[in-house]
Motif scaffolding. Structure first.
Motif, PDB file in Angstrom:
ATOM      1  N   GLN A 299       0.843  -1.186   0.000  1.00  0.00           N
ATOM      2  CA  GLN A 299       0.000   0.000   0.000  1.00  0.00           C
ATOM      3  C   GLN A 299       0.885   1.245   0.000  1.00  0.00           C
ATOM      4  O   GLN A 299       1.892   1.285   0.705  1.00  0.00           O
ATOM      5  CB  GLN A 299      -0.906   0.020   1.230  1.00  0.00           C
ATOM      6  CG  GLN A 299      -1.937  -1.070   1.206  1.00  0.00           C
ATOM      7  CD  GLN A 299      -2.801  -1.069   2.450  1.00  0.00           C
ATOM      8  OE1 GLN A 299      -2.407  -0.543   3.486  1.00  0.00           O
ATOM      9  NE2 GLN A 299      -3.977  -1.657   2.337  1.00  0.00           N
TER      10      GLN A 299
ATOM     11  N   VAL B  68       1.037   5.132   0.926  1.00  0.00           N
ATOM     12  CA  VAL B  68       0.373   6.100   1.794  1.00  0.00           C
ATOM     13  C   VAL B  68       1.093   7.435   1.655  1.00  0.00           C
ATOM     14  O   VAL B  68       2.312   7.505   1.798  1.00  0.00           O
ATOM     15  CB  VAL B  68       0.418   5.634   3.270  1.00  0.00           C
ATOM     16  CG1 VAL B  68      -0.259   6.651   4.178  1.00  0.00           C
ATOM     17  CG2 VAL B  68      -0.210   4.266   3.422  1.00  0.00           C
ATOM     18  N   GLY B  69       0.356   8.487   1.380  1.00  0.00           N
ATOM     19  CA  GLY B  69       0.953   9.822   1.303  1.00  0.00           C
ATOM     20  C   GLY B  69       0.268  10.654   0.234  1.00  0.00           C
ATOM     21  O   GLY B  69      -0.157  10.136  -0.796  1.00  0.00           O
ATOM     22  N   THR B  70       0.176  11.933   0.460  1.00  0.00           N
ATOM     23  CA  THR B  70      -0.446  12.835  -0.499  1.00  0.00           C
ATOM     24  C   THR B  70       0.413  12.925  -1.755  1.00  0.00           C
ATOM     25  O   THR B  70       1.601  13.236  -1.687  1.00  0.00           O
ATOM     26  CB  THR B  70      -0.602  14.240   0.111  1.00  0.00           C
ATOM     27  OG1 THR B  70      -1.310  14.108   1.335  1.00  0.00           O
ATOM     28  CG2 THR B  70      -1.345  15.166  -0.822  1.00  0.00           C
TER      29      THR B  70
ATOM     30  N   TYR C 155       1.418  10.489  -3.562  1.00  0.00           N
ATOM     31  CA  TYR C 155       2.142   9.244  -3.825  1.00  0.00           C
ATOM     32  C   TYR C 155       1.207   8.323  -4.599  1.00  0.00           C
ATOM     33  O   TYR C 155       0.066   8.089  -4.201  1.00  0.00           O
ATOM     34  CB  TYR C 155       2.537   8.549  -2.519  1.00  0.00           C
ATOM     35  CG  TYR C 155       3.601   9.245  -1.703  1.00  0.00           C
ATOM     36  CD1 TYR C 155       4.046  10.516  -1.988  1.00  0.00           C
ATOM     37  CD2 TYR C 155       4.162   8.601  -0.620  1.00  0.00           C
ATOM     38  CE1 TYR C 155       5.012  11.134  -1.220  1.00  0.00           C
ATOM     39  CE2 TYR C 155       5.133   9.208   0.153  1.00  0.00           C
ATOM     40  CZ  TYR C 155       5.555  10.471  -0.159  1.00  0.00           C
ATOM     41  OH  TYR C 155       6.512  11.081   0.597  1.00  0.00           O
ATOM     42  N   ARG C 156       1.692   7.774  -5.708  1.00  0.00           N
ATOM     43  CA  ARG C 156       0.849   6.893  -6.519  1.00  0.00           C
ATOM     44  C   ARG C 156       1.700   5.995  -7.396  1.00  0.00           C
ATOM     45  O   ARG C 156       2.901   6.236  -7.578  1.00  0.00           O
ATOM     46  CB  ARG C 156      -0.123   7.699  -7.362  1.00  0.00           C
ATOM     47  CG  ARG C 156       0.545   8.544  -8.417  1.00  0.00           C
ATOM     48  CD  ARG C 156      -0.445   9.446  -9.135  1.00  0.00           C
ATOM     49  NE  ARG C 156       0.237  10.305 -10.087  1.00  0.00           N
ATOM     50  CZ  ARG C 156       0.917  11.391  -9.783  1.00  0.00           C
ATOM     51  NH1 ARG C 156       1.023  11.764  -8.536  1.00  0.00           N
ATOM     52  NH2 ARG C 156       1.517  12.103 -10.711  1.00  0.00           N
TER      53      ARG C 156
ATOM     54  N   ASN D 133      -3.054   3.459  -5.247  1.00  0.00           N
ATOM     55  CA  ASN D 133      -2.375   3.311  -3.962  1.00  0.00           C
ATOM     56  C   ASN D 133      -2.131   1.862  -3.572  1.00  0.00           C
ATOM     57  O   ASN D 133      -1.794   1.598  -2.414  1.00  0.00           O
ATOM     58  CB  ASN D 133      -3.181   4.011  -2.860  1.00  0.00           C
ATOM     59  CG  ASN D 133      -3.258   5.505  -3.081  1.00  0.00           C
ATOM     60  OD1 ASN D 133      -2.313   6.089  -3.589  1.00  0.00           O
ATOM     61  ND2 ASN D 133      -4.358   6.106  -2.725  1.00  0.00           N
ATOM     62  N   THR D 134      -2.309   0.926  -4.471  1.00  0.00           N
ATOM     63  CA  THR D 134      -2.111  -0.490  -4.168  1.00  0.00           C
ATOM     64  C   THR D 134      -1.319  -1.147  -5.292  1.00  0.00           C
ATOM     65  O   THR D 134      -1.617  -0.942  -6.468  1.00  0.00           O
ATOM     66  CB  THR D 134      -3.469  -1.209  -4.008  1.00  0.00           C
ATOM     67  OG1 THR D 134      -4.249  -0.512  -3.053  1.00  0.00           O
ATOM     68  CG2 THR D 134      -3.279  -2.636  -3.553  1.00  0.00           C
TER      69      THR D 134
ATOM     70  N   PRO E  24       8.156   3.431   4.950  1.00  0.00           N
ATOM     71  CA  PRO E  24       7.252   4.261   5.733  1.00  0.00           C
ATOM     72  C   PRO E  24       7.963   4.952   6.888  1.00  0.00           C
ATOM     73  O   PRO E  24       8.792   4.355   7.566  1.00  0.00           O
ATOM     74  CB  PRO E  24       6.204   3.274   6.259  1.00  0.00           C
ATOM     75  CG  PRO E  24       6.740   1.929   6.002  1.00  0.00           C
ATOM     76  CD  PRO E  24       7.816   2.022   4.995  1.00  0.00           C
TER      77      PRO E  24
ATOM     78  N   LYS F  66       4.164  10.336  10.239  1.00  0.00           N
ATOM     79  CA  LYS F  66       2.870  10.390   9.548  1.00  0.00           C
ATOM     80  C   LYS F  66       2.527   9.061   8.883  1.00  0.00           C
ATOM     81  O   LYS F  66       1.430   8.887   8.385  1.00  0.00           O
ATOM     82  CB  LYS F  66       2.883  11.494   8.491  1.00  0.00           C
ATOM     83  CG  LYS F  66       2.937  12.887   9.085  1.00  0.00           C
ATOM     84  CD  LYS F  66       2.825  13.920   7.993  1.00  0.00           C
ATOM     85  CE  LYS F  66       2.834  15.317   8.576  1.00  0.00           C
ATOM     86  NZ  LYS F  66       2.738  16.331   7.538  1.00  0.00           N
TER      87      LYS F  66
ATOM     88  N   LYS G  20       3.867   7.967   6.106  1.00  0.00           N
ATOM     89  CA  LYS G  20       3.955   8.094   4.650  1.00  0.00           C
ATOM     90  C   LYS G  20       5.007   7.140   4.095  1.00  0.00           C
ATOM     91  O   LYS G  20       6.053   6.952   4.693  1.00  0.00           O
ATOM     92  CB  LYS G  20       4.312   9.531   4.272  1.00  0.00           C
ATOM     93  CG  LYS G  20       3.238  10.515   4.583  1.00  0.00           C
ATOM     94  CD  LYS G  20       3.613  11.976   4.399  1.00  0.00           C
ATOM     95  CE  LYS G  20       4.688  12.281   3.420  1.00  0.00           C
ATOM     96  NZ  LYS G  20       4.895  13.708   3.192  1.00  0.00           N
TER      97      LYS G  20
ATOM     98  N   LYS H 142       4.200   0.471   2.300  1.00  0.00           N
ATOM     99  CA  LYS H 142       4.185  -0.542   3.347  1.00  0.00           C
ATOM    100  C   LYS H 142       3.455  -1.783   2.857  1.00  0.00           C
ATOM    101  O   LYS H 142       2.683  -1.724   1.903  1.00  0.00           O
ATOM    102  CB  LYS H 142       3.530   0.000   4.620  1.00  0.00           C
ATOM    103  CG  LYS H 142       2.040   0.254   4.496  1.00  0.00           C
ATOM    104  CD  LYS H 142       1.484   0.813   5.793  1.00  0.00           C
ATOM    105  CE  LYS H 142      -0.029   0.815   5.764  1.00  0.00           C
ATOM    106  NZ  LYS H 142      -0.616  -0.315   6.421  1.00  0.00           N
TER     107      LYS H 142
END
Length: 179
Positions: free
Chosen positions: A89, A91-93, A95-96, A130-131, A155, A159, A161, A164
């Motif tokens: 996954q 995680v973070g603004t 992030y893709r 995000n996956t 990570p 936060k 981010k 993970k």
């Protein structure tokens, strides 16, 4: 003392062929049609032919590495029958991940994107931005490919981010205390 795991036989499901050539075990099945993709040399002191049938209680004391050998052979059989997958996954603004052919392109907060090509025998799936799902027949190769992707942006503890594993819990730290 003999290994408890090493005494257990390996169940071979329907549709899976296992061949033993000396100390090399090869398997082919629905997920891996060619046996060369799943070869694993067992330790030289193990008795691989005995892994597929229960041992008599009066047999010679087995080698100490039979538990490892049995686990490796069982891993090969499961890999060619069901396959292995690791889910990551992001995680973070901002992030893709996006799939570009067989490769994945990551935007992880750096000034550039990072492209990851799949190793031989590994496939990537990106169900959403995000996956990432890493799939393959070799348990070790799937785990290593997933670890290499996670290493791109591990990570962080404040936060959370980064990249993970889906089942991973990140221990969070408290931020600075205000005065």
């Amino acid at each position: 003392m003999a290994s408890h795991i090493g005494k257990l036989p390996v169940a071979i499901p329907a549709g899976v062929e296992v061949t033993i050539d000396g100390q090399t075990v090869a398997a082919k099945g629905p997920k891996a049609p060619t046996p060369s993709s799943c070869r694993r040399a067992s330790p030289p002191s193990s008795r691989t032919t005995r892994l597929f049938s229960p041992r008599p209680m009066t047999c010679v004391r087995p080698a100490r590495s039979t538990g490892l050998s049995r686990a490796l052979v069982a891993s090969i059989v499961k890999g060619v029958h069901e396959g292995y997958a690791k889910t990551l996954q992001i995680v973070g603004t901002g992030y893709r991940a996006t799939l570009k052919g067989k490769s994945i392109e990551f935007a992880l907060g750096y000034s550039h994107t990072i492209t990851v090509n799949p190793p031989e025998g590994i496939e990537f799936e990106v169900p959403n931005a995000n996956t990432v799902i890493v799939k393959g027949t070799d348990k070790q190769a799937v785990g290593q490919a997933a670890a290499n992707i996670r290493k791109l942006r591990a990570p962080e503890p404040y936060k959370g981010k980064g990249i993970k594993y889906a089942d991973e819990h990140i221990l969070r730290k408290a931020g600075k205390a205000g005065k």
